[in-house]
Each structure stands twice: as structure tokens, then as C-alpha cells.
Design a protein around this motif. Structure first.
Motif, PDB file in Angstrom:
ATOM      1  N   ALA A 140       0.972  -1.038   0.185  1.00 25.14           N
ATOM      2  CA  ALA A 140      -0.027  -0.103  -0.099  1.00 25.14           C
ATOM      3  C   ALA A 140       0.808   1.160  -0.095  1.00 25.14           C
ATOM      4  O   ALA A 140       0.579   2.114  -0.641  1.00 25.14           O
ATOM      5  N   GLY A 141       1.761   1.264   0.828  1.00 24.26           N
ATOM      6  CA  GLY A 141       2.678   2.132   0.856  1.00 24.26           C
ATOM      7  C   GLY A 141       3.698   2.640  -0.442  1.00 24.26           C
ATOM      8  O   GLY A 141       3.765   3.619  -0.971  1.00 24.26           O
ATOM      9  N   ARG A 142       3.845   1.505  -1.108  1.00 31.87           N
ATOM     10  CA  ARG A 142       4.875   1.686  -2.262  1.00 31.87           C
ATOM     11  C   ARG A 142       3.942   1.979  -3.703  1.00 31.87           C
ATOM     12  O   ARG A 142       4.243   2.691  -4.505  1.00 31.87           O
ATOM     13  N   PHE A 143       2.807   1.174  -3.822  1.00 30.00           N
ATOM     14  CA  PHE A 143       1.982   1.097  -5.140  1.00 30.00           C
ATOM     15  C   PHE A 143       0.757   2.167  -5.214  1.00 30.00           C
ATOM     16  O   PHE A 143       0.354   2.420  -6.297  1.00 30.00           O
ATOM     17  N   ALA A 144       0.189   2.243  -4.003  1.00 32.59           N
ATOM     18  CA  ALA A 144      -1.081   3.052  -3.828  1.00 32.59           C
ATOM     19  C   ALA A 144      -0.611   4.371  -4.237  1.00 32.59           C
ATOM     20  O   ALA A 144       0.300   5.090  -3.717  1.00 32.59           O
ATOM     21  N   PRO A 145      -1.389   5.073  -4.957  1.00 29.69           N
ATOM     22  CA  PRO A 145      -1.108   6.602  -5.172  1.00 29.69           C
ATOM     23  C   PRO A 145      -1.358   7.362  -4.216  1.00 29.69           C
ATOM     24  O   PRO A 145      -2.175   6.929  -3.130  1.00 29.69           O
ATOM     25  N   GLU A 146      -0.710   8.599  -4.034  1.00 28.32           N
ATOM     26  CA  GLU A 146      -0.632   9.301  -2.950  1.00 28.32           C
ATOM     27  C   GLU A 146      -1.846  10.213  -2.672  1.00 28.32           C
ATOM     28  O   GLU A 146      -2.445  10.513  -1.471  1.00 28.32           O
ATOM     29  N   ARG A 147      -2.760  10.084  -3.629  1.00 34.26           N
ATOM     30  CA  ARG A 147      -3.799  10.589  -3.635  1.00 34.26           C
ATOM     31  C   ARG A 147      -5.141  10.075  -2.781  1.00 34.26           C
ATOM     32  O   ARG A 147      -5.789  10.378  -2.287  1.00 34.26           O
ATOM     33  N   MET A 148      -4.675   8.529  -2.454  1.00 32.93           N
ATOM     34  CA  MET A 148      -5.449   7.828  -1.833  1.00 32.93           C
ATOM     35  C   MET A 148      -5.276   8.061  -0.390  1.00 32.93           C
ATOM     36  O   MET A 148      -4.126   8.429   0.084  1.00 32.93           O
ATOM     37  N   PRO A 181       8.698  -0.031  10.216  1.00 40.60           N
ATOM     38  CA  PRO A 181       8.545   1.352  10.347  1.00 40.60           C
ATOM     39  C   PRO A 181       8.815   2.339   9.039  1.00 40.60           C
ATOM     40  O   PRO A 181       7.984   3.111   8.725  1.00 40.60           O
ATOM     41  N   ARG A 182       9.737   1.928   8.172  1.00 41.09           N
ATOM     42  CA  ARG A 182       9.619   2.580   6.895  1.00 41.09           C
ATOM     43  C   ARG A 182       8.530   2.497   6.036  1.00 41.09           C
ATOM     44  O   ARG A 182       8.171   3.408   5.209  1.00 41.09           O
ATOM     45  N   HIS A 183       7.804   1.244   6.025  1.00 39.67           N
ATOM     46  CA  HIS A 183       6.670   1.223   5.358  1.00 39.67           C
ATOM     47  C   HIS A 183       5.447   1.895   6.030  1.00 39.67           C
ATOM     48  O   HIS A 183       4.694   2.776   5.366  1.00 39.67           O
ATOM     49  N   LEU A 184       5.389   1.912   7.325  1.00 42.02           N
ATOM     50  CA  LEU A 184       4.404   2.792   8.038  1.00 42.02           C
ATOM     51  C   LEU A 184       4.495   4.494   7.859  1.00 42.02           C
ATOM     52  O   LEU A 184       3.405   5.144   7.691  1.00 42.02           O
ATOM     53  N   ARG A 185       5.726   4.661   7.516  1.00 42.48           N
ATOM     54  CA  ARG A 185       6.054   6.187   7.444  1.00 42.48           C
ATOM     55  C   ARG A 185       5.270   6.775   6.089  1.00 42.48           C
ATOM     56  O   ARG A 185       5.223   7.986   5.900  1.00 42.48           O
ATOM     57  N   LYS A 186       4.946   5.739   5.335  1.00 42.70           N
ATOM     58  CA  LYS A 186       4.347   6.334   3.970  1.00 42.70           C
ATOM     59  C   LYS A 186       2.670   6.185   4.013  1.00 42.70           C
ATOM     60  O   LYS A 186       2.100   6.392   2.925  1.00 42.70           O
ATOM     61  N   LEU A 187       2.365   5.843   5.071  1.00 39.50           N
ATOM     62  CA  LEU A 187       0.888   5.827   5.207  1.00 39.50           C
ATOM     63  C   LEU A 187       0.160   6.998   6.039  1.00 39.50           C
ATOM     64  O   LEU A 187       1.000   7.749   6.576  1.00 39.50           O
ATOM     65  N   ASP A 188      -1.046   7.359   5.794  1.00 42.51           N
ATOM     66  CA  ASP A 188      -1.812   8.519   6.500  1.00 42.51           C
ATOM     67  C   ASP A 188      -2.152   7.798   7.838  1.00 42.51           C
ATOM     68  O   ASP A 188      -2.272   8.855   8.564  1.00 42.51           O
ATOM     69  N   ALA A 189      -2.524   6.589   8.352  1.00 45.91           N
ATOM     70  CA  ALA A 189      -2.839   6.455   9.507  1.00 45.91           C
ATOM     71  C   ALA A 189      -2.294   4.802   9.526  1.00 45.91           C
ATOM     72  O   ALA A 189      -2.448   3.815   8.585  1.00 45.91           O
ATOM     73  N   PHE A 190      -2.414   4.442  10.803  1.00 44.72           N
ATOM     74  CA  PHE A 190      -1.867   2.851  11.270  1.00 44.72           C
ATOM     75  C   PHE A 190      -2.636   2.648  12.426  1.00 44.72           C
ATOM     76  O   PHE A 190      -2.860   3.423  13.308  1.00 44.72           O
ATOM     77  N   VAL A 191      -3.698   1.420  12.234  1.00 43.71           N
ATOM     78  CA  VAL A 191      -4.617   1.291  13.211  1.00 43.71           C
ATOM     79  C   VAL A 191      -4.375  -0.039  13.785  1.00 43.71           C
ATOM     80  O   VAL A 191      -4.144  -1.104  13.286  1.00 43.71           O
ATOM     81  N   THR A 192      -4.296  -0.107  15.154  1.00 48.18           N
ATOM     82  CA  THR A 192      -4.239  -1.448  15.976  1.00 48.18           C
ATOM     83  C   THR A 192      -5.581  -1.630  16.667  1.00 48.18           C
ATOM     84  O   THR A 192      -6.422  -0.784  16.644  1.00 48.18           O
TER      85      THR A 192
END
Length: 618
Positions: free
Chosen positions: A124-132, A154-165
């Protein structure tokens, strides 16, 4: 909004699949457009229920020989470049899968993408467009991840808008150990819908457990604890539902502890809510429970839970002493004591059942979906403040075709209820037919004894939905119509209609043979005689007991011996079995140990028709 979920396998059975389907269905009910992308597909229809408005698709067909199987793709088997090797499911991902993900996500018009596992978060962090709006979910605790995955994530999480546990404690753990300055870390629990069957009445002496048969679930601990329970309360039964790599080990433990009459290994079952509703108590013996879907599922059926205080979910779900009991992780004695506490105190058990039903309402999918909607709105507003406009679709390659959508509602699904007098009530479908070989009987017609399948008039399959058979548990109905789920998920029915039944109760295993205890239904046993039939017939005298009959069987010659009972002089022999209850497959559920006598092995077993035999081999 259009919401896209990413799953490893949407066609199996598991907590992540269940909660994804629950949330997706709730979002669809609230007007969102919802898609679920499963990496793999190994069957035509999902095993868990899914709202018909949710579009379930897949990228890879795993069945060799299937028209969609791409075994000759040159990228098949080549290592993936971006999927984390430390992820538990990394073996499912190669260059072909990765290329398909990149193309699909790059051309998707979804507003929100939710990746449900660590490896998919990387995609999701690498391939999903930033507009998502890019959201990651974690259904394991941070410390459950392999060390290499904890270091890479962590380096993948930093590309996300949110991380949900799924628990507050795990969210706190991530905030304390992982620096994510631009990614919102929050917790939203999993959701469980209200069951579509009546709540448990709590009168059946059954403890229910369900989940994958893997080491962390500690069913070995539960079985050992139940040996203590059965010694004090032999009238109680433990039913374990699920499949997994420890199946044979657990069955061997049941046999070793002599619990073949008290512990049933039921196999996988879905939908599971009808089975929770049969329980008076639910048991969760895990070493680790990142959330605890089974706790909430049982509570929503009005069943109090005895659980280990495993990190992190149980303590956030249960109110110890109010709607269940928490015991120390790995403490067999404490687990047994907690079970006996509820078994021996009807009033406390009933009070906890009522509290469990009430307290579990906070996990209703509508409430959880609302929390996700609020998260979507916060993240959308945050993106808007960046004063950057992203086109809705920016395709750099041709869109990736998907397999599906899966026909989640194309096949009729029929629920069934068995009443106290043995009648079968069906709900769903229309103009259905009972089929057996070339014999066809319209629903409502008189069925003879045997195995039937429910189909449409043109012979198409009908899927088994919720099968509520709890009325059969007492074993008092003498005409049994027992619905069950076939291996492909279709609707089967077993019919027994006899004037006299020879029902096996306990099968006691000794070093020199076995003793069978049973009852005769429909007649009184008088001077019973057991007939063992193979190439020859042997007769053994039985004894009348207060509850029925008993007979002792010693060494037998090689062969397969069927057991018949002449319950009274001059009366015809009746085949022994276990027919008058709610368990459709005794050959799966009951664990019976082999007996080795003088160089021969005697293996007692139930056959596929629930009738009892002894197989003797030299």
C-alpha cells in the motif's frame, strides 16, 4: 467513498478475514462502495459470509489446472522485490504477484485503501497513489512480529496516512517504540455483528472453544485443564472447533488423557455463531491474543468467557468477574479452576452470560464503521490542507485484470433450525428439492432414512448457512433430521427414523479390550446380547444398567466388525451408533484410541454414517 481492502486470502477462515468482511459489510450498509482484493483464490466462493454489495476479487488462482492458474508465467517463482521477506506470508508473493499488485493499485479509483497485514502495508505504501487515503491495520501485536519485520515495518508505516491497531495497549506500544511523525497511530477494535440466532440458554453442559489449531492458541493447555474438569464433572463436554497443523497432536493428547467421551475435536465450522450458542461457557487458552475475536463472538451469543490474560486483547474485552474470568497465561490449574467455578455455580454463570451479552454490544459493526468514517474524514481533511491536487486516476500502465468478483450471493444460501420435536425449518431459497442419487423429494415431503442434499429443481447447489441444531443436544428426538455442511459448503441432511436405537454413550479403552456403555431408545433392554458381525458372527452377553446397557469386548480376529445389539430376547438386532444428537460427523469429532492385544491392533471408530465398528489388523 470507495474503500478497498487488501487481504492475503479472502477465501479461508480466520479472524482477519472475518473482521474485514464485518467492517466491509457495515461500510457497504452505510452507503460506501466497498471492494476486497484477495491475493490468492483457492475456491470459487468465500467460506465466511459477506454482504452482497461488497465486491470480492483476487489476483492469483492457486488451483493447478484451473483456467485462471498462471503456472507458466515467467515471473512465477522469481523473488518479489518489495514484499518483506520477514512477513509470515512472504512465500505467497513473487514477482508475478507483485507486478499485479503494482498495476492494480496504480490504476484503482479507490478513495481509501486499507492493508490488513504487515506485508500488504508495504505494498500500500509503495504502489497506492498518494491521492488515496492509505491506512494500515495490524492484527498482531508489535512483539508478535518477527524481529526482522519489526525493524523493517516502520519505513513502510511512514508512507501511510494512518496505522490502526486493534487494542489500545498495542497502539501505545507502537507510539513508544516507533517514530511516525506524519502517520496517525490510533486504535479501533474489531467488530462482530449480533448473531442471527437466539442467544445461548446456557443449559447444555458444553464448553466451546474455536480457532486455529496452532501453538499460540494453547489447546493443549485447555485439554489438560479439562482433564481436571472431567474428573469432577464427567457430565460436561468440551468442543474444540478449528483446523491447523496441531490437529493430530491434540487428538493424540485427548486419547492419552482418556478424554474421548469428554473432548470432541469438531473440525472447522462456519458460520460459528450457532456453535457458540450451544455453549454454557467459552474458553480461550491462548498465550497471545492481539484482539480476541472469539471472545467477542461468544459474548455476543450470551456466553461468558474463561480466558487467559494474554496480551493484549482479553483484558480490554473482558471485565474479570463480571462477564467472564481471566487466568494467568500458561496456568493449567487456574484455567481448570475457573472453568469449574462457572460450571458449579449456575447463578454466577447466568449473571455473567447476561453481562457478556450487554457488554459486547460496543463491538457492533455499525459503531466500528462509524469510527472508521471519522478516521477517513480526519485524514481527508489533513490531505486537503497540503494544498496539492492529485488526479483521481493516474495510470502509467494498463489496468490489472482481476479474478472475480466471487459469487458471494449468486448461490442460494439456506439457514436451518431444528425444533425440539425434530422438525426441520428452512429459511432462504425457493422451490427447493431434496436429492439423493436419482431420488428427488420436494422440501416438505417425507424423507426416508439416509443422506440427502438440498438443491434447486435444476440440480444446482444450495449453500448451507446458519444451522441451529441445539434442540438435538439432549438426544430425545427419535426422528432426526440433522442438517450439516458438506466439504464444499453445500447443504447436506442426515435423516434417521427408527423405532429402536442402540445409542453408544461412553467407550472405555483398556489394555485388554474395551467396554461400551449405552442406552436403548424406544424399548427396554432385557438380557442384551452384542453381535459382532464380520465374515463370521460372534455374540457377547451384556448387562442391564440404570442408564441402559454395558458390554465388554476383548480380543477379536482380523477384520472389520460391525456391532449390533439384540436388546431383548426375540427382538431383532439394532446397529450400534451415535445418532440422536447434533454432531453430524462422529468420525471427525470423537477420538478413539487403538488397542494392541497379542500382536493385533483393534481400532474402534465411527463410520461416515455415525455407526460404530471395530477394525482389527495384525
Amino acid at each position: 467513498m470507495k474503500v478497498l481492502f487488501l487481504l492475503n486470502d479472502g477465501f479461508g477462515i480466520g479472524g482477519t478475514i472475518s473482521t474485514t468482511f464485518n467492517l466491509g459489510s457495515a461500510l457497504a450498509e452505510r452507503g460506501h462502495q466497498v471492494e476486497v482484493l484477495s491475493t490468492t483464490r483457492g475456491r470459487d466462493m468465500p467460506q465466511l459470509p459477506l454482504h452482497p454489495a461488497v465486491r470480492l476479487m483476487s489476483l492469483v488462482e492457486t488451483r493447478a489446472g484451473h483456467p485462471d492458474h498462471a503456472g507458466d508465467d515467467p515471473q512465477r517463482g522469481q523473488p518479489a522485490r518489495f514484499y518483506p521477506k520477514a512477513d509470515y506470508r512472504s512465500s505467497d508473493y513473487d514477482r508475478m504477484v507483485e507486478e499485479r499488485y503494482a498495476r492494480y493499485l496504480g490504476s484503482s479509483d479507490a478513495d481509501v485503501v486499507i492493508a490488513t497485514r504487515a506485508g500488504l502495508i508495504a505494498y500500500a505504501g509503495r504502489f497506492a497513489p498518494e491521492r488515496m487515503i492509505r491506512i494500515g491495520q495490524e492484527h498482531l501485536t508489535r512483539l508478535q512480529q518477527r524481529k526482522a519485520m519489526r525493524e523493517e515495518l516502520p519505513r513502510h508505516l511512514r508512507k501511510l496516512d494512518a496505522f490502526v491497531t486493534v487494542t489500545a495497549r498495542d497502539a501505545e506500544d507502537y507510539r513508544a517504540h516507533v517514530r511516525l511523525p506524519k502517520t496517525e497511530v490510533t486504535f479501533i477494535p474489531n467488530s462482530v455483528p449480533a448473531p442471527a440466532v437466539p442467544r445461548s440458554h446456557g443449559r447444555d453442559k458444553i464448553v466451546v472453544a474455536a480457532g486455529r489449531l496452532i501453538p499460540s492458541k494453547r489447546y493443549d493447555l485447555l485439554i489438560q485443564a479439562f482433564a481436571t474438569v472431567a474428573a469432577e464433572r464427567p457430565d460436561w463436554q468440551l468442543r474444540i472447533y478449528g483446523q491447523g497443523k496441531l490437529r493430530n497432536n491434540l487428538r493424540a493428547l485427548v486419547a492419552e488423557l482418556g478424554l474421548q467421551g469428554n473432548v470432541l475435536m469438531m473440525g472447522p465450522y462456519t458460520p460459528i455463531e450457532t456453535e457458540w450458542a450451544k455453549g454454557a461457557i467459552a474458553a480461550v487458552p491462548s498465550d497471545r491474543e492481539p484482539f480476541g475475536m472469539t471472545l467477542v463472538e461468544a459474548m455476543r451469543c450470551g456466553v461468558p468467557v474463561v480466558s487467559t490474560d494474554a496480551p493484549h486483547g482479553p483484558a480490554e474485552i473482558l471485565q474479570d468477574g463480571t462477564d467472564g474470568l481471566l487466568t494467568p497465561v500458561g496456568d493449567e490449574a487456574a484455567l481448570a479452576a475457573a472453568l469449574l467455578r462457572l460450571i458449579n455455580d449456575d447463578a454466577q454463570r447466568e449473571a455473567m452470560a447476561a453481562a457478556a451479552l450487554k457488554n459486547s454490544e460496543r463491538y457492533d459493526p455499525a459503531l466500528i464503521a462509524e469510527q472508521y468514517e471519522q478516521l477517513f474524514e480526519r485524514l481527508a481533511a489533513r490531505k486537503a490542507t497540503r494544498r496539492r491536487w492529485w488526479p483521481r486516476s493516474k495510470r502509467t500502465t494498463a489496468p490489472q485484470p482481476v479474478l472475480g468478483p466471487a459469487p458471494t450471493s449468486a448461490v442460494p444460501t439456506v439457514d436451518a433450525l431444528v425444533t425440539a420435536d425434530g422438525e426441520l425449518v428452512l429459511d432462504g431459497g425457493a422451490d427447493l428439492i431434496w436429492w439423493r442419487d436419482d431420488e428427488k423429494v420436494p422440501v416438505g415431503g417425507d424423507l426416508t432414512e439416509g443422506n440427502w442434499q438440498l438443491r434447486t429443481p435444476d440440480g444446482a447447489a444450495v449453500r448451507a448457512g446458519r444451522l441451529d441444531t441445539r434442540a438435538l443436544i439432549p438426544g430425545t428426538a427419535t426422528r432426526v433430521q440433522l442438517p450439516y455442511r458438506l466439504g464444499d459448503g453445500c447443504f447436506g441432511l442426515r435423516v434417521w427414523n427408527r423405532s429402536v436405537y442402540a445409542e453408544i454413550g461412553n467407550v472405555l479403552i483398556y489394555t485388554d479390550g474395551l467396554r461400551i456403555e449405552g442406552r436403548v431408545v424406544g424399548a427396554e433392554p432385557v438380557a442384551p446380547v452384542l453381535e459382532l458381525r464380520s465374515t463370521a458372527t460372534r455374540e457377547l452377553p451384556g448387562s442391564v444398567t440404570d442408564s441402559g446397557f454395558t458390554v465388554r469386548i476383548g480380543a477379536l480376529p482380523a477384520g472389520t466388525w460391525q456391532l449390533w445389539l439384540r436388546y431383548a430376547p426375540g427382538r431383532p438386532a439394532v446397529r450400534l451408533g451415535r445418532l440422536l444428537d447434533d454432531v453430524a460427523r462422529k468420525d471427525i469429532a470423537y477420538v478413539l484410541s487403538p488397542i494392541i492385544i497379542g500382536g493385533v491392533t483393534m481400532q474402534p471408530h465411527y463410520d461416515a454414517n455415525n455407526e460404530f465398528s471395530i477394525r482389527v489388523t495384525s
